[in-house]
Design a protein around this motif. Structure first.
Motif, PDB file in Angstrom:
ATOM      1  N   THR A  80      -1.313  -0.496  11.515  1.00 36.90           N
ATOM      2  CA  THR A  80      -1.360  -2.180  12.386  1.00 36.90           C
ATOM      3  C   THR A  80      -1.098  -3.564  11.003  1.00 36.90           C
ATOM      4  OG1 THR A  80      -3.406  -1.919  11.535  1.00 36.90           O
ATOM      5  CG2 THR A  80      -2.702  -1.294  13.891  1.00 36.90           C
ATOM      6  N   HIS A  81      -1.091  -3.489   9.399  1.00 36.15           N
ATOM      7  CA  HIS A  81      -0.508  -4.324   9.094  1.00 36.15           C
ATOM      8  C   HIS A  81       0.094  -3.943   7.638  1.00 36.15           C
ATOM      9  CE1 HIS A  81      -5.314  -4.369   8.866  1.00 36.15           C
ATOM     10  NE2 HIS A  81      -5.070  -2.941   8.327  1.00 36.15           N
ATOM     11  N   THR A  82      -0.437  -4.362   6.568  1.00 34.03           N
ATOM     12  CA  THR A  82       0.439  -4.288   5.637  1.00 34.03           C
ATOM     13  C   THR A  82      -0.677  -4.557   4.117  1.00 34.03           C
ATOM     14  OG1 THR A  82       0.891  -6.411   4.857  1.00 34.03           O
ATOM     15  CG2 THR A  82       3.388  -4.783   5.102  1.00 34.03           C
ATOM     16  N   SER A  83      -2.061  -4.169   5.090  1.00 30.81           N
ATOM     17  CA  SER A  83      -3.615  -4.556   3.924  1.00 30.81           C
ATOM     18  C   SER A  83      -4.169  -3.037   2.867  1.00 30.81           C
ATOM     19  CB  SER A  83      -4.452  -4.912   5.044  1.00 30.81           C
ATOM     20  OG  SER A  83      -4.319  -6.374   5.047  1.00 30.81           O
ATOM     21  N   PRO A  84      -3.400  -2.381   4.076  1.00 33.65           N
ATOM     22  CA  PRO A  84      -3.746  -0.609   3.371  1.00 33.65           C
ATOM     23  C   PRO A  84      -3.343  -0.450   1.891  1.00 33.65           C
ATOM     24  CG  PRO A  84      -1.973  -0.010   5.439  1.00 33.65           C
ATOM     25  CD  PRO A  84      -2.996  -2.116   5.560  1.00 33.65           C
ATOM     26  N   VAL A  85      -1.973  -1.258   1.940  1.00 33.03           N
ATOM     27  CA  VAL A  85      -1.270  -1.501   0.277  1.00 33.03           C
ATOM     28  C   VAL A  85      -2.414  -1.960  -0.332  1.00 33.03           C
ATOM     29  CG1 VAL A  85       0.548  -1.940  -0.600  1.00 33.03           C
ATOM     30  CG2 VAL A  85       0.948  -0.989   1.018  1.00 33.03           C
ATOM     31  N   GLN A  86      -2.784  -3.114   0.014  1.00 32.17           N
ATOM     32  CA  GLN A  86      -4.403  -3.254  -0.915  1.00 32.17           C
ATOM     33  C   GLN A  86      -4.712  -2.574  -1.770  1.00 32.17           C
ATOM     34  OE1 GLN A  86      -6.818  -6.504   0.535  1.00 32.17           O
ATOM     35  NE2 GLN A  86      -5.448  -6.876   1.238  1.00 32.17           N
ATOM     36  N   ALA A  87      -5.771  -1.721  -0.615  1.00 34.90           N
ATOM     37  CA  ALA A  87      -6.474  -0.553  -1.136  1.00 34.90           C
ATOM     38  C   ALA A  87      -6.012   0.401  -1.933  1.00 34.90           C
ATOM     39  CB  ALA A  87      -7.283   0.459   0.381  1.00 34.90           C
ATOM     40  N   TYR A  94       2.982  -2.142  12.541  1.00 35.86           N
ATOM     41  CA  TYR A  94       3.375  -1.918  14.370  1.00 35.86           C
ATOM     42  C   TYR A  94       1.725  -1.975  15.069  1.00 35.86           C
ATOM     43  CZ  TYR A  94       6.910   0.699  12.309  1.00 35.86           C
ATOM     44  OH  TYR A  94       7.885   0.906  11.168  1.00 35.86           O
ATOM     45  N   ARG A  95       1.984  -2.655  16.459  1.00 32.80           N
ATOM     46  CA  ARG A  95       1.168  -2.912  17.004  1.00 32.80           C
ATOM     47  C   ARG A  95       1.633  -2.448  18.039  1.00 32.80           C
ATOM     48  NH1 ARG A  95      -1.854  -8.378  14.601  1.00 32.80           N
ATOM     49  NH2 ARG A  95      -1.848  -7.123  12.645  1.00 32.80           N
ATOM     50  N   ARG A  96      -0.022  -1.417  19.252  1.00 33.68           N
ATOM     51  CA  ARG A  96       0.446  -1.542  20.786  1.00 33.68           C
ATOM     52  C   ARG A  96       0.553  -2.897  21.593  1.00 33.68           C
ATOM     53  NH1 ARG A  96      -3.487   2.162  23.590  1.00 33.68           N
ATOM     54  NH2 ARG A  96      -3.347   0.201  25.014  1.00 33.68           N
ATOM     55  N   THR A 117       7.046  -7.861  11.024  1.00 32.94           N
ATOM     56  CA  THR A 117       6.994  -7.485   9.385  1.00 32.94           C
ATOM     57  C   THR A 117       5.987  -8.312   9.247  1.00 32.94           C
ATOM     58  OG1 THR A 117       9.698  -7.563   9.832  1.00 32.94           O
ATOM     59  CG2 THR A 117       8.580  -7.240   7.307  1.00 32.94           C
ATOM     60  N   GLN A 118       4.940  -7.869   7.241  1.00 32.09           N
ATOM     61  CA  GLN A 118       3.972  -8.815   6.952  1.00 32.09           C
ATOM     62  C   GLN A 118       4.753  -8.441   5.501  1.00 32.09           C
ATOM     63  OE1 GLN A 118      -0.041  -7.016   8.062  1.00 32.09           O
ATOM     64  NE2 GLN A 118       0.386  -8.202   9.617  1.00 32.09           N
ATOM     65  N   VAL A 119       3.975  -9.740   4.956  1.00 28.38           N
ATOM     66  CA  VAL A 119       3.936  -9.761   3.690  1.00 28.38           C
ATOM     67  C   VAL A 119       2.157  -9.676   2.559  1.00 28.38           C
ATOM     68  CG1 VAL A 119       5.026 -10.776   1.224  1.00 28.38           C
ATOM     69  CG2 VAL A 119       6.048 -11.004   3.565  1.00 28.38           C
ATOM     70  N   GLU A 120       2.186  -8.899   2.564  1.00 25.83           N
ATOM     71  CA  GLU A 120       0.940  -9.286   2.242  1.00 25.83           C
ATOM     72  C   GLU A 120       0.425  -9.529   0.361  1.00 25.83           C
ATOM     73  OE1 GLU A 120      -1.175  -7.781   4.555  1.00 25.83           O
ATOM     74  OE2 GLU A 120      -3.332  -7.302   3.006  1.00 25.83           O
ATOM     75  N   GLY A 121      -0.398 -10.213   0.244  1.00 26.99           N
ATOM     76  CA  GLY A 121      -0.587 -10.387  -1.203  1.00 26.99           C
ATOM     77  C   GLY A 121      -1.715 -10.113  -2.096  1.00 26.99           C
ATOM     78  N   PRO A 146     -12.880  -8.976   8.179  1.00 29.60           N
ATOM     79  CA  PRO A 146     -13.552  -7.275   8.443  1.00 29.60           C
ATOM     80  C   PRO A 146     -13.556  -7.127   6.351  1.00 29.60           C
ATOM     81  CG  PRO A 146     -12.525  -6.325  10.229  1.00 29.60           C
ATOM     82  CD  PRO A 146     -12.043  -7.647   9.516  1.00 29.60           C
ATOM     83  N   PHE A 147     -12.211  -7.670   6.176  1.00 32.60           N
ATOM     84  CA  PHE A 147     -11.981  -6.949   4.286  1.00 32.60           C
ATOM     85  C   PHE A 147     -11.740  -8.250   3.240  1.00 32.60           C
ATOM     86  CE2 PHE A 147      -7.821  -8.215   5.900  1.00 32.60           C
ATOM     87  CZ  PHE A 147      -7.424  -7.713   7.673  1.00 32.60           C
ATOM     88  N   THR A 148     -12.076  -9.313   4.251  1.00 33.87           N
ATOM     89  CA  THR A 148     -11.854 -10.741   3.045  1.00 33.87           C
ATOM     90  C   THR A 148     -13.268 -11.405   4.241  1.00 33.87           C
ATOM     91  OG1 THR A 148     -10.424 -11.855   4.772  1.00 33.87           O
ATOM     92  CG2 THR A 148      -9.399 -11.470   2.669  1.00 33.87           C
ATOM     93  N   GLY A 197      -2.598 -14.797   7.012  1.00 35.35           N
ATOM     94  CA  GLY A 197      -4.637 -15.346   6.904  1.00 35.35           C
ATOM     95  C   GLY A 197      -4.315 -14.770   5.913  1.00 35.35           C
ATOM     96  N   GLY A 198      -5.603 -15.153   5.597  1.00 33.19           N
ATOM     97  CA  GLY A 198      -6.243 -14.811   3.730  1.00 33.19           C
ATOM     98  C   GLY A 198      -8.163 -14.567   3.629  1.00 33.19           C
ATOM     99  N   GLY A 199      -8.086 -14.840   2.998  1.00 35.27           N
ATOM    100  CA  GLY A 199      -9.431 -15.323   2.214  1.00 35.27           C
ATOM    101  C   GLY A 199      -9.750 -14.361   0.845  1.00 35.27           C
ATOM    102  N   ALA A 212      -6.781 -12.140  -1.107  1.00 38.98           N
ATOM    103  CA  ALA A 212      -5.206 -11.683  -0.430  1.00 38.98           C
ATOM    104  C   ALA A 212      -5.977 -13.135   1.007  1.00 38.98           C
ATOM    105  CB  ALA A 212      -6.207  -9.808  -0.060  1.00 38.98           C
ATOM    106  N   PHE A 213      -3.751 -12.217   1.116  1.00 39.67           N
ATOM    107  CA  PHE A 213      -3.398 -13.028   2.539  1.00 39.67           C
ATOM    108  C   PHE A 213      -2.215 -11.670   2.713  1.00 39.67           C
ATOM    109  CE2 PHE A 213      -1.062 -14.475  -1.467  1.00 39.67           C
ATOM    110  CZ  PHE A 213       0.368 -14.427  -0.919  1.00 39.67           C
ATOM    111  N   GLY A 214      -2.156 -12.448   4.047  1.00 36.82           N
ATOM    112  CA  GLY A 214      -1.166 -11.090   4.748  1.00 36.82           C
ATOM    113  C   GLY A 214      -0.347 -12.583   5.576  1.00 36.82           C
ATOM    114  N   MET A 215       0.717 -12.255   5.885  1.00 36.78           N
ATOM    115  CA  MET A 215       1.952 -13.719   6.099  1.00 36.78           C
ATOM    116  C   MET A 215       3.071 -13.240   6.980  1.00 36.78           C
ATOM    117  SD  MET A 215       4.430 -15.200   3.749  1.00 36.78           S
ATOM    118  CE  MET A 215       3.527 -15.014   2.566  1.00 36.78           C
TER     119      MET A 215
HETATM  120  N1  PHE Z   1      -4.291  -8.357   7.758  1.00 36.05           N
HETATM  121  C1  PHE Z   1      -4.589  -8.866   7.985  1.00 36.05           C
HETATM  122  C2  PHE Z   1      -3.568  -9.262   9.632  1.00 36.05           C
HETATM  123  O1  PHE Z   1      -3.063  -8.585  10.031  1.00 36.05           O
HETATM  124  C3  PHE Z   1      -3.879 -10.041   7.560  1.00 36.05           C
HETATM  125  C4  PHE Z   1      -4.531 -10.550   6.106  1.00 36.05           C
HETATM  126  C5  PHE Z   1      -4.184  -9.477   5.079  1.00 36.05           C
HETATM  127  C6  PHE Z   1      -5.891 -11.102   6.221  1.00 36.05           C
HETATM  128  C7  PHE Z   1      -4.991  -9.943   3.665  1.00 36.05           C
HETATM  129  C8  PHE Z   1      -6.880 -10.751   4.520  1.00 36.05           C
HETATM  130  C9  PHE Z   1      -6.108 -10.617   4.104  1.00 36.05           C
HETATM  131  O2  PHE Z   1      -3.991 -10.125  10.082  1.00 36.05           O
END
Ligand code: PHE
Length: 338
Positions: A162-169, A190-192, A204-208, A246-248, A279-281, A302-305
């Motif tokens: 549902t986001h690229t954040s799993p690649v952080q972990a 992907y989201r419903r 698409t997202q770009v995670e940092g 929840p992750f930041t 979003g980030g933190g 981390a951030f996601g755009m």
């Molecule tokens: N994963 C979050 C989203 O999809 C964005 C995010 C990424 C927020 C990394 C904080 C840190 O909305």
């Protein structure tokens, strides 16, 4: 006989005429074959004389046929060459040239900017486990924030991320808590959601992610500020607003001052002058811990755009569905001249 034959050869104007003459005079049913066949009836003295004569006549005709054949063939070739000459003054047909999709270009542009700031590029699977997509990001089962990312499940434990954040972990897990991480990860998520002008079930997202010792909120702000200015122009401002993930902790949403103007005016952000692009933190200590990092030693941001959002803002695209409809009339407006 010979003279008559030679005269016909002379007059012949095509290769097939020649073939007819050859059959008529030299063929199995022709006069010379007939003479040679009748040799048995001749006397001993006559045979060599008639034989020699007949052979001479045959040779004479055959020679003449060959010469004429060569001439006609040469003539035919000339004619062909003449007909097939290429008119180099004709204008050519235009060649259709493709180009990268607008989304591909914008993701590449984002990648380049972050590579310039020392980030590496990572990738992760689109079919993800519940663990990496949620659990490892401090979203245990039953956490209300899971609802916000209504998901496509494949089994109870597998889903389209549902986001690229799993690649952080995943990346932190690979480094086993022992070294700094500085990566971005572009990819599909992907989201419903019901598709409309601003929502798509796939986007698409770009995670940092930057993890090191002594990383501060001001580092996050500095990196994002530099990114926004390079991408949109020096005159752009960024603004961080408090938010929740929840992750930041703390979490922020970043707005960029906006002045998107297209033919219809500057409507996208007329109301407030700001538009949210990511979003980030600061990475939540629990997330660091789950990935094997000691939160007392390491911390990070981390951030996601959303590149669609960014491209819409940068180019004044008014409907997210344009990115996926593959209408060449839309796409080719953004092909850069090579
Ligand atoms: N994963 C979050 C989203 O999809 C964005 C995010 C990424 C927020 C990394 C904080 C840190 O909305």
């Amino acid at each position: 006989l010979q003279l008559e034959a030679l005269e016909r050869v002379e007059k012949a104007s095509t290769l097939s005429d020649l073939q007819d003459i050859r059959v008529a005079y030299l063929g199995k049913k022709g006069p010379i074959t007939e003479v040679l066949r009748g040799m048995g009836k001749l006397s001993q003295e006559e045979r060599p004389i008639i034989g020699e004569l007949a052979n001479k006549v045959r040779e004479g005709i055959a020679n003449e046929l060959d010469v004429k054949k060569a001439k006609l063939e040469a003539k035919e070739l000339d004619k062909k060459l003449e007909q097939e000459t290429i008119d180099i003054t004709l204008p050519g047909r235009p060649v259709q040239v493709g180009g990268p999709h607008l989304l591909t270009s914008i993701v590449q542009e984002i990648e380049d900017l972050f590579i310039g700031m020392g980030f590496e590029i990572r990738e992760g699977p689109e079919v993800e486990t519940d663990y990496y997509n949620f659990e490892a990001l401090n979203l245990p089962k039953g956490h209300p924030a899971r609802d916000m990312q209504d998901s496509f499940y494949i089994t109870e434990d597998l889903l389209l991320r549902t986001h690229t954040s799993p690649v952080q972990a995943r990346t932190m897990g690979e480094y086993k808590g022992s070294q700094p991480v500085k990566m971005i990860c572009p990819g599909k998520v992907y989201r419903r959601d019901t598709d409309d002008a601003t929502h798509s079930h796939q986007f698409t997202q770009v995670e940092g992610l930057y993890v090191d010792k002594d990383v501060r909120m001001s580092d996050l702000k500095g990196v994002l500020n530099s990114f926004a200015k390079q991408l949109f122009g020096e005159d752009r401002e960024i603004r961080l607003r408090p938010s929740f993930f929840p992750f930041t902790e703390p979490s922020v949403e970043m707005d960029i001052s906006c002045k998107v103007c297209n033919g219809k005016g500057c409507s996208v952000c007329k109301r407030t002058g700001w538009i949210e692009i990511l979003g980030g933190g600061m990475v939540h200590p629990r997330v660091l811990e789950l990935a094997g990092y000691d939160p007392k030693v390491y911390n990070g941001f981390a951030f996601g755009m959303g590149p669609e959002r960014i491209a819409m803002l940068k180019y004044g695209v008014d409907d997210i569905r344009h990115f996926y409809a593959n209408d060449v009339r839309f796409l080719k407006q953004y092909h850069k001249a090579e």
